[in-house]
Design an enzyme around this catalytic site. Structure first.
Site, short mmCIF file in Angstrom:
data_model
loop_
_atom_site.label_atom_id
_atom_site.label_comp_id
_atom_site.label_asym_id
_atom_site.label_seq_id
_atom_site.Cartn_x
_atom_site.Cartn_y
_atom_site.Cartn_z
N GLU A 51 0.48 -1.17 -0.06
CA GLU A 51 -0.45 0.05 0.31
C GLU A 51 0.77 1.51 0.17
O GLU A 51 1.96 1.57 0.83
CB GLU A 51 -0.68 -0.30 1.37
CG GLU A 51 -1.21 1.30 1.99
CD GLU A 51 -2.28 0.49 3.59
OE1 GLU A 51 -2.01 0.06 3.42
OE2 GLU A 51 -2.44 1.47 3.63
N ASP A 55 -0.29 -1.81 6.35
CA ASP A 55 -0.79 -1.04 7.43
C ASP A 55 -1.73 -2.17 8.36
O ASP A 55 -2.64 -2.30 8.13
CB ASP A 55 -1.29 0.41 7.37
CG ASP A 55 0.10 0.61 7.22
OD1 ASP A 55 1.40 0.67 6.52
OD2 ASP A 55 -0.12 2.07 6.31
N ASP A 103 -3.65 -1.69 10.01
CA ASP A 103 -4.82 -0.02 10.92
C ASP A 103 -5.91 -0.43 9.89
O ASP A 103 -5.92 -0.99 9.43
CB ASP A 103 -4.41 1.48 10.61
CG ASP A 103 -4.06 1.23 9.41
OD1 ASP A 103 -4.13 1.20 8.12
OD2 ASP A 103 -3.39 3.32 9.33
N ASP A 146 -7.25 0.94 7.58
CA ASP A 146 -7.49 1.88 6.33
C ASP A 146 -6.48 0.32 5.54
O ASP A 146 -7.14 -0.25 4.71
CB ASP A 146 -7.03 2.93 6.01
CG ASP A 146 -7.31 3.39 6.21
OD1 ASP A 146 -8.82 4.09 6.22
OD2 ASP A 146 -6.41 5.39 6.49
#
Ligand code: TSJ
Length: 659
Positions: free
Chosen positions: A452, A525, A527, A529
């Site tokens: 990403e 990541d 998280d 997102d």
């Protein structure tokens, strides 16, 4: 055979040897020896009798026993099947049926109960007349569960008495069946308690809450009117007890599957019937999406490869929709017929047949082969679909418009696809510009990291071992393929670069032998997102490159959550519990850094923690349970924001997707 499995077999053989050496007590007659032979065979080669000795096989034990309770309920003698898992992962299954017969079996000279639990495949033979409709795929019976349990207890409640047998040591009855107490005269039923043998199930003996609950709910949908109760005593107060009972059967199943989607007609199309001893139940409803979701079952088993019941459904859908479209001028004389895909666009359907003698085919033996089923399903569903369209002209209109639009889109998609294919044929030597490929051409060792963002992509590119690791950075949001028609999907740059990089084609023209990498690793990541991007990628793989998931090529990288430093010692923690352990282990003053994203790691750190095969943890993605994955996708992709938010909160780490 995998190394692991070989080791496992050696181990259980050793255990068995020990058992045999020390077992010189009792007075065994011939039938005892035979019984022992049978159960020992099971313990020696459990893989021949259950799917595996991993978590999957462990759960299989439960389903094997539960099937018996469902049979009793389907035969009309029980209303409820209860499954309880306790803090020690002991399973209790109970029904309120007639109770297993408490007499003596002529052949074995032992109680019927002992016979059922010690003679291979004895289960079905002790019933009268009624055929077994649940189970059947593996259908190995209660004796296999007994053989693979550390201990197992049976209780039968009948005429105010409790009959009891306990088995230990790989399936030996500790004592003959006896009455151990009284119960309410009105109470009747069978109960089986067991503890899986950890020397067989070496990987885990811990049951998964979601797996148990989802399957029990599914069984309630598939067997209308039966109450399925689930108790998980390992959960906190208020989250231990679940009850499922669906009078509407598959009607309610389809409503449940579509609950996060927008239906194009309210009433669910429903049909049921039987012919030649074969029971058929079908329900379906169209939603505003573009993909079909068709789930098929035979004898409560998810026939993931489809088969004759699915073909019968498809034939009827095709025939009836085309006829209605012609008769009511939704198709003009010059128009081609709607294809099967046109008729299925956005449909959610569940097809369930109950067959006394099912034949399974296909790679995983999950394809129904009985040819007579095709016409029976087609007749029963076709008649009732036709009637539904006649009686509901508004709903019929919505369905016809959907199918004709699908047809137009299909033709546009075909053009776009041809364009993509021509281009990708030209581009075969020119891989996507963003790809930093590896130098090796041996696809069996090659890996591609889908990363990403450009900054993490940069770190990955510098940190990798470029001999076998390729990096493909993705920019911006990935297209949500669940919300886009095919031609838009093939126009998307990120998707095209993945397809060209993988080199194996897509959809019906996929050829995984051409896949340029053995591992496709999604690195995002840790998280929300990152999790969203993971889901978008998985949705794309699931819809367009399914075989690469099925063949185990797709992985999720696990970047660390924390970097812990004490003096010159540097350690990483990938989970919260790991962090707690590190704190204990290292003690004293620690310098702790919490990583918020991949971008915070320098190339060396990224290599060391997430990409180096010596240290990294990769999670292999498998789509074990299409329904679960699909629920996941529809929640994640649906218009409704609330369920999605809740879902992300609850399952930040993908707990419900079997990965
Ligand atoms: F509850 C359970 F799921 F754990 C379980 C239930 C487990 C097993 C191995 C069996 C059963 C079970 C068996 N529930 N109900 C029965 N029924 C019979 O065995 C039975 C009783 C009476 C007659 C009859 O013809 O009178 C026939 C059968 C098959």
């Amino acid at each position: 055979m995998s190394e692991e499995k070989e080791m496992m077999e050696e181990e259980s053989e050793a255990v068995l040897g020990e058992l045999l050496d020390t077992k010189v007590d009792h007075t065994y007659n011939d039938s005892d020896i035979q019984v022992l032979d049978g159960l020992e065979a099971v313990r020696k080669r459990p893989g021949m009798y259950i799917a595996s000795t991993s978590g999957k096989g462990l759960h299989h034990l439960v389903w094997e026993i539960v099937d018996n309770g469902i049979d009793e309920a389907m035969a009309g003698y029980a209303t409820t099947v209860t499954v309880t898992v306790d803090e020690e992962n002991i399973i209790t299954v109970e029904d309120d049926g007639r109770g297993m017969p408490t007499g003596i079996n002529e052949k074995t000279g032992k109680s019927t109960i002992e016979t059922i639990f010690t003679v291979l495949h004895a289960g079905g033979k002790f019933g009268g007349g009624a055929y077994k409709v649940s189970g059947g795929l593996h259908g190995v019976g209660a004796s296999v569960v007994n053989a693979l349990s550390e201990w197992l207890e049976v209780r039968v409640f009948h005429n105010g008495e409790i009959y009891f047998v306990r088995f230990e040591n790989g399936g030996h009855a500790v004592a003959p069946m006896k009455v151990i107490g009284k119960c309410d005269k009105e109470k009747h039923g069978s109960q089986v308690r067991f503890k899986a043998d950890p020397t067989i199930f070496t990987e885990t003996t811990v049951y998964d809450f979601d797996t148990l609950r989802n399957r029990l709910r599914q069984l309630a949908f598939l067997n209308k009117g039966i109450r399925m109760v689930f108790n998980d005593l390992r959960q906190e107060e208020g989250k231990r007890h679940y009850e499922y009972m669906f009078e509407g059967g598959l009607r309610e199943y389809v409503a449940y599957l579509n609950k996060n989607r927008t239906a194009v007609h309210q009433e669910i199309i429903y049909s049921e019937g039987h012919e030649k001893g074969i029971q058929v139940e079908v329900a379906c409803q169209y939603n505003d999406g573009y993909n079909p979701n068709v789930y098929t079952f035979c004898n409560n088993i998810n026939t993931v490869e489809g088969g004759t019941h699915e073909e019968g459904f498809r034939m009827a859908l095709n025939r009836v929709i085309n006829k209605y479209a012609r008769d009511n001028n939704f198709l003009k004389e010059k128009d081609d017929n709607l294809t099967s895909d046109d008729c299925k666009e956005g449909i959610t359907a569940v097809i369930s047949v109950k067959h006394p003698d099912p034949q399974y085919e296909g790679q995983t033996k999950t394809k129904l082969g009985n040819t007579e089923v095709r016409k029976i399903v087609s007749d029963i569903f076709g008649t009732q679909l036709e009637r539904f369209l006649m009686e509901n002209p508004d709903e019929a209109k919505a369905i016809m418009e959907k199918a004709t639009l699908a047809s137009q889109a299909r033709m546009a998609a075909k053009k776009a696809r041809e364009l993509t294919r021509r281009k990708s044929a030209l581009e075969i030597s020119s891989l996507p510009g963003k790809l930093s490929d590896c130098s090796s051409k041996d696809s069996s060792i090659c890996e591609i990291y889908i990363v990403e963002g450009d900054s993490a992509g940069g770190s990955a590119k510098q940190g990798r071992d470029s001999h076998y690791q390729a990096i493909l950075p993705l920019r911006g949001k990935i297209l949500n393929v669940e919300k886009a028609r095919q031609h838009r999907v093939f126009e998307n740059a990120e998707i095209r670069s993945m397809i060209t990089a993988f080199g194996c084609g897509f959809m019906d023209e996929i050829d995984t032998s051409k896949l340029r990498y053995n591992k496709i690793v999604i690195m995002t990541d840790a998280d929300v997102d990152g999790s969203h991007i993971r889901i978008l990628l998985l949705t794309f793989f699931y819809r367009y490159l399914k075989p690469i998931i099925e063949q185990g090529h797709v992985y999720i990288a696990q970047p660390p959550l924390y970097k812990v430093q004490k003096g010159i010692t540097v350690r990483y923690a990938y989970t919260e519990p790991q962090m707690d352990r590190l704190r204990e282990e290292l003690g004293g003053r620690l310098s702790i850094q919490r990583y918020k994203g991949l971008g915070e790691m320098n190339p060396e750190q990224l290599w060391e923690t997430t990409m180096d095969p010596k240290n990294r943890t990769l999670i292999r993605v498998s789509i074990d349970d299409a329904e679960r994955a699909d629920q996941y996708f529809s929640i994640m992709m649906g218009e409704e924001v609330e369920p999605r938010k809740n879902f992300i909160m609850e399952h930040a780490k993908f707990a419900t997707l079997d990965i």
